[in-house]
Scaffold this motif. Structure first.
Motif, PDB file in Angstrom:
ATOM      1  N   SER A  26       4.709   8.490  13.932  1.00 28.15           N
ATOM      2  CA  SER A  26       5.932   7.719  13.676  1.00 28.15           C
ATOM      3  C   SER A  26       5.946   6.422  14.481  1.00 28.15           C
ATOM      4  N   LYS A  45       5.742   2.610  12.857  1.00 32.75           N
ATOM      5  CA  LYS A  45       6.762   1.601  13.169  1.00 32.75           C
ATOM      6  C   LYS A  45       6.120   0.366  13.808  1.00 32.75           C
ATOM      7  N   ASP A  63       5.166  -7.338   2.643  1.00 32.88           N
ATOM      8  CA  ASP A  63       5.070  -6.044   1.984  1.00 32.88           C
ATOM      9  C   ASP A  63       4.103  -5.161   2.763  1.00 32.88           C
ATOM     10  N   TYR A 116       5.588  10.023   5.089  1.00 35.45           N
ATOM     11  CA  TYR A 116       5.904   8.643   4.699  1.00 35.45           C
ATOM     12  C   TYR A 116       7.282   8.552   4.045  1.00 35.45           C
ATOM     13  N   ALA A 117       7.692   9.562   3.323  1.00 29.89           N
ATOM     14  CA  ALA A 117       9.038   9.556   2.733  1.00 29.89           C
ATOM     15  C   ALA A 117      10.104   9.520   3.821  1.00 29.89           C
ATOM     16  N   ARG A 118       9.860  10.228   4.926  1.00 26.08           N
ATOM     17  CA  ARG A 118      10.808  10.194   6.057  1.00 26.08           C
ATOM     18  C   ARG A 118      10.919   8.800   6.654  1.00 26.08           C
ATOM     19  N   HIS A 119       9.905   7.981   6.436  1.00 27.18           N
ATOM     20  CA  HIS A 119       9.887   6.622   6.976  1.00 27.18           C
ATOM     21  C   HIS A 119      10.150   5.579   5.893  1.00 27.18           C
ATOM     22  N   SER A 120      10.873   5.988   4.855  1.00 29.69           N
ATOM     23  CA  SER A 120      11.302   5.090   3.764  1.00 29.69           C
ATOM     24  C   SER A 120      10.143   4.563   2.922  1.00 29.69           C
ATOM     25  N   PHE A 121       9.129   5.383   2.709  1.00 31.74           N
ATOM     26  CA  PHE A 121       8.036   5.063   1.802  1.00 31.74           C
ATOM     27  C   PHE A 121       7.949   6.144   0.721  1.00 31.74           C
ATOM     28  N   PRO A 122       8.889   6.145  -0.225  1.00 25.93           N
ATOM     29  CA  PRO A 122       8.797   7.133  -1.307  1.00 25.93           C
ATOM     30  C   PRO A 122       7.691   6.749  -2.277  1.00 25.93           C
ATOM     31  N   LYS A 138       6.194   5.227  -5.262  1.00 30.88           N
ATOM     32  CA  LYS A 138       6.713   4.156  -6.109  1.00 30.88           C
ATOM     33  C   LYS A 138       6.700   4.570  -7.572  1.00 30.88           C
TER      34      LYS A 138
END
Length: 151
Positions: A93, A97, A110, A126-132, A134
């Motif tokens: 994490s 960041k 990007d 990655y979803a927990r870090h706002s990377f769902p 696409k």
């Protein structure tokens, strides 16, 4: 908690990258080759590696490139690895960041990450870090070694 890697970190990073490939059953060009490549690439502004400040137990390797779809550079997280015995301690994490912050500082607008379909742990991370995802449909990376080969 994180810093940018320097060429003096290359030997340890090469070992970890080699271990990473072996852990997931991928081939590796070997520690010596990786050490030389990392040492060389760390001297280029379009390449950086984020590591923990104190213990070299994880890394995030990023390349930057221009793209027609983006006004700035696109940062690609080529590798993110934490040694197995140090997982679930927050290293990934913090490195992610830090990689995003450094990429933005270097002009990226990007940030892209490629994840194997079967790596559900990485998808959740990655979803927990706002990377769902696409596009939930399949995406393929087509790759060919073109060194010394005719087209």
């Amino acid at each position: 908690m994180i810093r940018l890697a320097t060429p003096t970190d290359a030997p340890a990073l090469a070992i970890m990258l080699d271990d990473f490939n072996k852990e997931f059953g991928d081939s590796s060009p070997g520690v010596d080759f990786l050490n030389n490549r990392i040492s060389t690439l760390l001297q280029k502004p379009e390449f950086f590696i984020v590591v923990p400040n104190e213990h070299l137990v994880a890394f995030g390797l990023v390349t930057l490139r221009p793209n027609v779809w983006s006004p700035g550079l696109i940062a690609v997280l080529d590798e993110l690895y934490t040694k197995p015995e140090h997982r679930n301690q927050g290293f990934g994490s913090e490195i992610l960041k830090g990689a995003i912050t450094e990429a933005n500082r270097r002009g990226a607008t990007d940030f892209a990450i490629e994840v194997d379909e079967s790596d559900t742990n990485a998808h959740r991370f990655y979803a927990r870090h706002s990377f769902p995802l696409k596009n939930p449909e399949y995406a393929y990376i087509l790759w060919r070694d073109i060194s010394d080969k005719p087209t």
